[in-house]
Design an enzyme around this catalytic site. Structure first.
Site, mmCIF file in Angstrom:
data_model
loop_
_atom_site.group_PDB
_atom_site.id
_atom_site.type_symbol
_atom_site.label_atom_id
_atom_site.label_comp_id
_atom_site.label_asym_id
_atom_site.label_seq_id
_atom_site.Cartn_x
_atom_site.Cartn_y
_atom_site.Cartn_z
ATOM 1 N N LYS A 160 -24.521 -11.412 -64.114
ATOM 2 C CA LYS A 160 -25.636 -10.674 -64.714
ATOM 3 C C LYS A 160 -26.927 -11.015 -63.976
ATOM 4 O O LYS A 160 -27.424 -12.134 -64.034
ATOM 5 C CB LYS A 160 -25.821 -11.047 -66.196
ATOM 6 C CG LYS A 160 -26.742 -10.057 -66.897
ATOM 7 C CD LYS A 160 -27.479 -10.608 -68.080
ATOM 8 C CE LYS A 160 -28.809 -11.208 -67.777
ATOM 9 N NZ LYS A 160 -29.837 -10.273 -67.274
ATOM 10 N N GLU A 235 -29.172 -24.755 -63.915
ATOM 11 C CA GLU A 235 -30.269 -25.016 -62.970
ATOM 12 C C GLU A 235 -31.522 -24.511 -63.663
ATOM 13 O O GLU A 235 -31.705 -23.300 -63.803
ATOM 14 C CB GLU A 235 -30.055 -24.270 -61.648
ATOM 15 C CG GLU A 235 -28.803 -24.639 -60.899
ATOM 16 C CD GLU A 235 -28.858 -26.018 -60.259
ATOM 17 O OE1 GLU A 235 -29.894 -26.710 -60.376
ATOM 18 O OE2 GLU A 235 -27.840 -26.409 -59.661
ATOM 19 N N CYS A 269 -38.350 -22.833 -58.496
ATOM 20 C CA CYS A 269 -38.108 -24.005 -59.343
ATOM 21 C C CYS A 269 -38.359 -25.302 -58.581
ATOM 22 O O CYS A 269 -38.609 -26.330 -59.189
ATOM 23 C CB CYS A 269 -36.688 -23.960 -59.880
ATOM 24 S SG CYS A 269 -35.505 -23.670 -58.582
HETATM 25 P P1 NDP Z 1 -34.972 -16.853 -68.253
HETATM 26 O O1 NDP Z 1 -34.380 -18.118 -68.718
HETATM 27 O O2 NDP Z 1 -35.750 -16.054 -69.221
HETATM 28 O O3 NDP Z 1 -33.844 -15.846 -67.682
HETATM 29 C C1 NDP Z 1 -32.885 -16.232 -66.783
HETATM 30 C C2 NDP Z 1 -31.678 -15.329 -66.938
HETATM 31 O O4 NDP Z 1 -31.100 -15.566 -68.214
HETATM 32 C C3 NDP Z 1 -32.006 -13.829 -66.886
HETATM 33 O O5 NDP Z 1 -30.932 -13.141 -66.284
HETATM 34 C C4 NDP Z 1 -32.104 -13.484 -68.367
HETATM 35 O O6 NDP Z 1 -31.885 -12.117 -68.650
HETATM 36 C C5 NDP Z 1 -30.999 -14.345 -68.942
HETATM 37 N N1 NDP Z 1 -31.123 -14.598 -70.370
HETATM 38 C C6 NDP Z 1 -32.245 -14.565 -71.136
HETATM 39 N N2 NDP Z 1 -31.944 -14.844 -72.424
HETATM 40 C C7 NDP Z 1 -30.600 -15.037 -72.482
HETATM 41 C C8 NDP Z 1 -29.677 -15.361 -73.532
HETATM 42 N N3 NDP Z 1 -30.086 -15.538 -74.776
HETATM 43 N N4 NDP Z 1 -28.365 -15.499 -73.219
HETATM 44 C C9 NDP Z 1 -27.932 -15.341 -71.952
HETATM 45 N N5 NDP Z 1 -28.753 -15.022 -70.923
HETATM 46 C C10 NDP Z 1 -30.071 -14.890 -71.172
HETATM 47 O O7 NDP Z 1 -35.794 -17.286 -66.979
HETATM 48 P P2 NDP Z 1 -36.556 -16.376 -65.938
HETATM 49 O O8 NDP Z 1 -35.668 -15.332 -65.418
HETATM 50 O O9 NDP Z 1 -37.811 -15.946 -66.593
HETATM 51 O O10 NDP Z 1 -36.842 -17.398 -64.701
HETATM 52 C C11 NDP Z 1 -37.905 -18.257 -64.697
HETATM 53 C C12 NDP Z 1 -37.481 -19.651 -65.119
HETATM 54 O O11 NDP Z 1 -36.238 -20.000 -64.493
HETATM 55 C C13 NDP Z 1 -38.438 -20.721 -64.698
HETATM 56 O O12 NDP Z 1 -38.633 -21.627 -65.743
HETATM 57 C C14 NDP Z 1 -37.761 -21.433 -63.526
HETATM 58 O O13 NDP Z 1 -38.043 -22.747 -63.312
HETATM 59 C C15 NDP Z 1 -36.337 -21.301 -63.854
HETATM 60 N N6 NDP Z 1 -35.557 -21.305 -62.613
HETATM 61 C C16 NDP Z 1 -34.841 -22.425 -62.258
HETATM 62 C C17 NDP Z 1 -34.169 -22.482 -61.078
HETATM 63 C C18 NDP Z 1 -33.348 -23.665 -60.699
HETATM 64 O O14 NDP Z 1 -32.584 -23.575 -59.740
HETATM 65 N N7 NDP Z 1 -33.431 -24.778 -61.377
HETATM 66 C C19 NDP Z 1 -34.203 -21.375 -60.135
HETATM 67 C C20 NDP Z 1 -34.950 -20.251 -60.609
HETATM 68 C C21 NDP Z 1 -35.603 -20.233 -61.794
HETATM 69 P P3 NDP Z 1 -33.136 -11.102 -68.749
HETATM 70 O O15 NDP Z 1 -33.553 -10.836 -67.375
HETATM 71 O O16 NDP Z 1 -32.593 -9.908 -69.424
HETATM 72 O O17 NDP Z 1 -34.199 -11.782 -69.557
#
Ligand code: NDP
Length: 459
Positions: A160, A235, A269
């Site tokens: 997804k 992550e 991140c």
């Molecule tokens: P989110 O946690 O909001 O979303 C990440 C993914 O999870 C998206 O595909 C989102 O879908 C999905 N998601 C949201 N809610 C749910 C749920 N209840 N159940 C299952 N899946 C869900 O983060 P962001 O996309 O806003 O990314 C930014 C954040 O991610 C920052 O805090 C950053 O640090 C972290 N990050 C960490 C990384 C790492 O490697 N450690 C790398 C990249 C980012 P949808 O798009 O529909 O909301």
């Protein structure tokens, strides 16, 4: 024909000029369940193939990604606002990750353990169907860190993408099929996290979740997976320190610091978003940092000279902007285009204390704080005063100090006198609330297997 609606489709916005890019149909719950069933049969056939055939199939997929480099890069420019040179690198990285893990099917080597009365061997069995949930900041690369080793270990993948940035993932799914990967083995299911992502967690036929995203959603996923004791790799967020000692090459540390935090407009991140500088060189470091920050080329992502593009969306622009309160002490800022687009100039802040929100919270934008420290112990204390522990950098010419500090900093990925980015050959992941488990590196495919122990009696 019924026109697309906001409940069935997502409208994608080009972050560079706010124009409508296209709409993408959201996968429904029933379609997710169908895809998972389909993936189960594809996985059984895939796992039964000779390892060399699976390796060849993954190499063909890598070749197809390599041939589509420019197309994938242009999609990322339009959908995510990534600078074109960076987007080309990202597409090349996906090809490289696939090629690296194409070696894994023929190297999924178990153990032979000495025991009495027979022989004992272990097998690395694939898990089945793996669910991968990807964020919007690096849509292609982060997806590949999950799907390449998962496929190599004999699994099927349902993926997804983030709702805002699904285009490259959708194209990768098509390229997988075009290159000859069996239908159903790698399916990309765009849609909402709360629907598609959540279904991966609750559907019992998905045997592992790989999630990259915010720490809050990561915790929900982990809690959801606990009901089925479903393994997870997480992550999550970061607030990494860039520790600069007085004996370092200050010119180099200052010249490189902007790129360790403003790359991808700070939506990274691993961003070194807390610069910590030994007090005796604090003022000199800021003098050197200012021209480096002002020199970051912010502009049209399609321009090859551009180093930083816009933020990904209006929602995210508002979130980053919310950190700029009236009493926020701005040291200096770089430039950014005006007019349409979610532009945010590189910004350097001088907080009064390490407790301020700009120092403790992940801003995920082109904003960095600079704080002084007194000595080695103080530097370690400040670097570790975060719930996160993902990356970080240490600048010093004293090798002993570099080793002491890297061992003391609670973080998964550190670099000395550099800001090394992620390498697919080395493990990547976080300490503390930055995550659980590791991706990439030589052992990543093993994380998509169960170890089975078999004893064969010789009596
Ligand atoms: P989110 O946690 O909001 O979303 C990440 C993914 O999870 C998206 O595909 C989102 O879908 C999905 N998601 C949201 N809610 C749910 C749920 N209840 N159940 C299952 N899946 C869900 O983060 P962001 O996309 O806003 O990314 C930014 C954040 O991610 C920052 O805090 C950053 O640090 C972290 N990050 C960490 C990384 C790492 O490697 N450690 C790398 C990249 C980012 P949808 O798009 O529909 O909301």
């Amino acid at each position: 024909m019924t026109p697309p609606t906001e409940t069935t489709h997502t409208t994608l916005i080009n972050p560079t000029d706010e124009s409508v890019l296209r709409t993408v149909e959201r996968t429904t719950l029933a379609q997710v369940d169908d895809a998972i069933s389909h993936a189960m049969s594809a996985q059984r056939a895939w796992a039964a193939l000779p390892p060399a055939e699976r390796a060849t199939a993954i190499r063909r997929f890598a070749d197809a990604v390599g041939a589509a480099n420019e197309e994938l890069a242009q999609l990322e420019v339009a959908n995510s606002g990534h600078p074109i040179t960076q987007a080309r690198w990202e597409a090349g990285h996906v090809r490289d990750v696939l090629n690296y893990y194409a070696a894994a099917p023929e190297r999924m080597i178990g153990k032979q353990i000495p025991v009495a009365g027979g022989i004992d061997v272990t097998f690395l069995e694939p898990l089945g169907v793996v669910g991968i949930i990807v964020p919007w900041n690096f849509p292609m690369t982060i997806a590949s860190w999950g799907f390449a080793p998962a496929l190599a270990a004999g699994n099927a993948v349902v993926l997804k993408p983030a709702e805002w940035t699904p285009l490259t993932a959708i194209r990768l799914g098509e390229l997988a099929l075009e290159s000859g990967l069996p239908e159903g083995l790698f399916q990309v299911l765009p849609g909402k996290g709360s629907v598609v992502g959540d279904r991966f967690v609750t559907n019992e036929n998905v045997k592992k979740i790989v999630f990259t995203g915010s720490t809050d959603v990561g915790k929900q996923i982990m809690a959801g997976c606990s009901h089925q004791v479903k393994p997870v790799t997480l992550e999550l967020g970061g607030k990494s320190a860039n520790v600069i000692f007085a004996d370092s090459d200050l010119e180099k540390a200052a010249a490189t610091a902007p790129y360790s935090v403003f790359e991808n407009a700070g939506q990274d991140c691993c961003a070194r978003s807390r610069i910590l500088v030994e007090r005796s060189v604090f003022d000199r470091f800021l003098e050197l940092l200012e021209p480096a920050v002002k020199g970051v080329v912010v502009g049209a992502p399609s321009d090859e000279a551009t180093e930083m593009g816009p933020l990904v969306s209006k929602v995210h622009f508002d979130s980053v902007s919310s950190f700029m309160a009236d009493d926020t002490r701005v040291a200096f800022r770089g430039s950014a285009p005006s007019g349409p687009g979610f532009w945010f100039a590189p910004t350097v802040l001088l907080p009064k204390s390490s407790n301020e929100r700009v120092v403790t919270d992940e801003i995920f934008g082109p904003v960095v704080t600079v704080l002084p420290f007194e000595d080695e112990a103080d530097a370690i204390r400040l670097a570790n005063s975060s719930i996160y522990g993902l990356s970080g950098s240490i600048w010093t010419r004293d090798i002993g100090k570099a080793l002491r500090v890297t061992r003391a900093v609670e973080s998964g990925n550190l670099s000395v006198n550099s800001h090394s980015s992620v390498r697919y050959t080395t493990p990547f992941g976080g300490f503390k609330q930055s995550g659980l488990g590791r991706e990439l590196g030589p052992d990543a495919a093993t994380a998509f297997t169960e170890t089975k122990n078999v004893f064969i009696s010789t009596d």
